[in-house]
Design a protein around this motif. Structure first.
Motif, PDB file in Angstrom:
ATOM      1  N   ARG A 175      -1.956 -25.300  44.564  1.00 24.67           N
ATOM      2  CA  ARG A 175      -2.935 -24.565  43.764  1.00 24.67           C
ATOM      3  C   ARG A 175      -2.925 -25.069  42.318  1.00 24.67           C
ATOM      4  O   ARG A 175      -3.981 -25.193  41.689  1.00 24.67           O
TER       5      ARG A 175
ATOM      6  N   GLU B 242     -14.142 -20.826  37.177  1.00 26.53           N
ATOM      7  CA  GLU B 242     -12.787 -20.753  37.717  1.00 26.53           C
ATOM      8  C   GLU B 242     -11.734 -20.430  36.664  1.00 26.53           C
ATOM      9  O   GLU B 242     -10.601 -20.085  36.997  1.00 26.53           O
TER      10      GLU B 242
ATOM     11  N   ARG C  95     -15.779 -22.721  32.508  1.00 24.44           N
ATOM     12  CA  ARG C  95     -16.212 -22.718  33.903  1.00 24.44           C
ATOM     13  C   ARG C  95     -15.811 -21.412  34.574  1.00 24.44           C
ATOM     14  O   ARG C  95     -14.893 -20.721  34.133  1.00 24.44           O
TER      15      ARG C  95
ATOM     16  N   ILE D 209      -9.496 -29.171  38.026  1.00 27.53           N
ATOM     17  CA  ILE D 209     -10.644 -28.423  37.509  1.00 27.53           C
ATOM     18  C   ILE D 209     -10.765 -28.628  36.006  1.00 27.53           C
ATOM     19  O   ILE D 209     -11.849 -28.913  35.486  1.00 27.53           O
TER      20      ILE D 209
ATOM     21  N   PHE E 204      -6.236 -19.495  35.038  1.00 26.21           N
ATOM     22  CA  PHE E 204      -7.332 -19.578  35.990  1.00 26.21           C
ATOM     23  C   PHE E 204      -7.433 -18.266  36.765  1.00 26.21           C
ATOM     24  O   PHE E 204      -6.418 -17.677  37.140  1.00 26.21           O
ATOM     25  N   ASP E 205      -8.688 -17.827  37.005  1.00 25.81           N
ATOM     26  CA  ASP E 205      -8.862 -16.645  37.843  1.00 25.81           C
ATOM     27  C   ASP E 205      -9.805 -16.887  39.018  1.00 25.81           C
ATOM     28  O   ASP E 205     -10.080 -15.984  39.792  1.00 25.81           O
ATOM     29  N   PHE E 206     -10.315 -18.112  39.132  1.00 26.98           N
ATOM     30  CA  PHE E 206     -11.140 -18.523  40.267  1.00 26.98           C
ATOM     31  C   PHE E 206     -12.284 -17.533  40.523  1.00 26.98           C
ATOM     32  O   PHE E 206     -12.548 -17.133  41.648  1.00 26.98           O
ATOM     33  N   GLY E 207     -12.946 -17.164  39.426  1.00 24.26           N
ATOM     34  CA  GLY E 207     -14.126 -16.323  39.536  1.00 24.26           C
ATOM     35  C   GLY E 207     -13.880 -14.843  39.578  1.00 24.26           C
ATOM     36  O   GLY E 207     -14.821 -14.059  39.727  1.00 24.26           O
TER      37      GLY E 207
ATOM     38  N   TYR F 115      -1.763 -18.342  45.344  1.00 23.03           N
ATOM     39  CA  TYR F 115      -2.270 -17.847  44.071  1.00 23.03           C
ATOM     40  C   TYR F 115      -1.258 -16.841  43.537  1.00 23.03           C
ATOM     41  O   TYR F 115      -0.851 -15.917  44.243  1.00 23.03           O
TER      42      TYR F 115
ATOM     43  N   ARG G 137      -4.960 -28.177  42.087  1.00 23.20           N
ATOM     44  CA  ARG G 137      -6.390 -27.856  42.009  1.00 23.20           C
ATOM     45  C   ARG G 137      -6.774 -27.442  40.599  1.00 23.20           C
ATOM     46  O   ARG G 137      -7.824 -27.847  40.074  1.00 23.20           O
ATOM     47  N   CYS G 138      -5.931 -26.627  39.970  1.00 23.46           N
ATOM     48  CA  CYS G 138      -6.215 -26.159  38.618  1.00 23.46           C
ATOM     49  C   CYS G 138      -6.338 -27.316  37.637  1.00 23.46           C
ATOM     50  O   CYS G 138      -7.277 -27.375  36.828  1.00 23.46           O
TER      51      CYS G 138
END
Length: 487
Positions: A145, A179, A177, A152, A159-162, A104, A148-149
């Motif tokens: 990573r 993420e 979303r 998504i 993206f900050d993944f929450g 990340y 994955r982005c």
């Protein structure tokens, strides 16, 4: 800072000569310490202490020592020492996910990962990955990573993944979303991961990143490009933000200004994260053609997927033909040159923006040869007062953009000017401007005011720092005599 700059504070940090944000006053390595002649201080490393660095690469440290010793100008050497490892020192979190390397990479003062920035931040380390397995795995983790982005949401730019690092998007429509940091559709967001994966494969020979998820993400990239050619309809994407800033949202119910279907790809936003006026963004369409041919190379050579390779090449050809027909204009002063944006109806926008891909950066991304006549004409326009976002002042000159307002010069633009230059004097001039506009911080910034570099935005902007390091490495490799001069 003027009100225009303050309006863009979501991407701006308060100007400060303190270094809490970047961990710069943390008892760092003092191996390089020379007199700061202008102020009587020492050039002390602004890097975090070794124990507080996010990632350490022996190969990178060796390269810093090698190149620094070849730089005659003490301040330039100090800047290189601070900037080149900044991504590794401060922005990388490396681990594993589903038994694969996973990395990340935050952009700096925003705790989120941009597909564009993360690629640009780690790509300059690639030549050293062959001799440093740990570094190689870290870069492979970025590719994983990013994969994955894309799976998504291929329309998202960051993206900050929450982590909730991006409060400005809380009321965007449609809702994003958990993420996601931001869902601004920018063509280059899908091009940069391809650029990184292709360069990683060519440099290391490692194809382990081209697993089933990566192949699925590649197909999503092509699907998204096809959707945004808008041959049948506007496609599934829209973006609306309640804001008084017109360049922070897309018009016409979030779908952008209209375009005629001519084969190019419609982009809602620029690499600056600002809304396009005419959505056929020429530099990004060039970049898409390059990325598609890189996907074709991987697919045909490594994955033996001739059908997908052919699909990628066909789309790249379609975009390239459209660029030739609709992306150029003839001007009495500059003859043939590229527009920045067009709409396919005959409307063209002539400007350039410091964020890359830009018109200035076309050879850097492999979109054209450095001596291409149309590019050289375009370059002359970009670096002139005919470009509304080229600014000159007492502190220097360079390309800016609408993002932080008028009269703000971006170091990214100065660095890219040097990276694409074939003129020793021009490169030295760029080095001098970069050396004299960091405001004593030892780092590159997002932008600085043309008459007063102490008025700057973003004290922790890793992309600019690492790109500056890439410039120094390029000059060290190709024009080492320039580093033997005090600029």
């Amino acid at each position: 800072m003027n009100a225009t700059v303050e309006m863009y504070k979501r991407r701006t940090v308060i100007k400060s000569l303190g270094y809490a944000a970047v961990g710069a006053a943390l008892g760092a390595d003092r191996g390089f310490s020379r007199a700061l002649l202008s102020e009587g201080h020492e050039f002390v490393s602004k890097r975090p202490a070794i124990a507080q660095r996010k990632f350490v690469s022996d190969a990178v440290e060796a390269k810093i020592a090698e190149v620094k010793s070849a730089i005659a100008d003490p301040e330039l050497a100090w800047l290189f020492e601070n900037c080149f490892p900044n991504t590794l020192d401060t922005t990388v979190t490396f681990g594993t996910y589903e038994s694969r390397p996973d990395t990340y990479v935050i952009t700096g003062d925003i705790n989120a990962m941009w597909l564009r920035d993360s690629t640009a931040q780690v790509a300059p380390y690639l030549p050293l990955a062959r001799e440093d397995k740990k570094l190689k795995n870290m870069i492979a983790g970025v590719i994983n990573r990013q994969t994955r982005c894309i799976l998504i949401d291929p329309y998202a730019n960051s993206f900050d993944f929450g982590a909730k690092a991006c409060p400005w998007g809380e009321n965007d429509l449609p809702p994003i979303r958990a993420e996601l940091c931001e869902r601004k559709w920018e063509i280059d967001s899908l091009c940069y991961p391809v650029r990184l994966a292709h360069a990683y494969w060519k440099t290391t020979g490692d194809a382990s990143c081209f697993h089933a998820d990566w192949r699925q993400a590649s197909k999503r990239i092509v699907q998204t490009f096809r959707e945004q050619q808008r041959k049948k309809d506007a496609g599934p994407y829209s973006f609306k933000r309640n804001t008084d800033n017109p360049i922070d949202t897309a018009p016409f119910e979030g779908r952008g200004n209209p375009t005629r279907s001519v084969g190019m790809i419609h982009s809602a936003f620029r690499p600056s994260d600002d809304a396009c006026i005419y959505p056929f963004l020429i530099p990004s369409n060039f970049f898409a053609a390059v990325a598609l041919n890189q996907l074709a190379d991987i697919s045909s050579v490594e994955l033996s997927d001739k059908s997908f390779a052919r699909e990628c090449r066909d789309l790249a050809h379609e975009v390239t033909v459209a660029l030739e027909v609709y992306g150029k204009a003839h001007d009495a002063k500059y003859k043939s040159l590229y527009a920045y944006e067009v709409d396919g109806f005959g409307n063209l926008l002539f400007m350039d923006d410091a964020n890359a891909p830009s018109l200035l950066s076309l050879p850097y991304f492999g979109c054209c040869a450095p001596d291409d006549p149309t590019y050289l004409n375009t370059r002359a326009f970009v670096l002139s007062d005919d470009n509304p976002y080229f600014f000159r002042g007492r502190a220097g000159e360079g390309v800016g953009g609408p993002h932080v307002g008028l009269n703000m010069i971006w170091p990214l633009g100065i660095i890219m000017r040097a990276l694409t230059s074939r003129d020793d004097r021009e490169i030295l001039s760029c080095f001098k401007m970069l050396k004299t506009t960091h405001a004593g911080t030892g780092f590159m910034h997002e932008s600085f005011e043309r008459d007063d570099p102490k008025k700057f935005t973003r004290s922790w902007f890793a992309w600019a720092n690492t790109l500056f390091g890439e410039l120094v490495l390029k000059v060290h490799s190709e024009r080492p005599q320039l580093l033997s001069q005090v600029v």
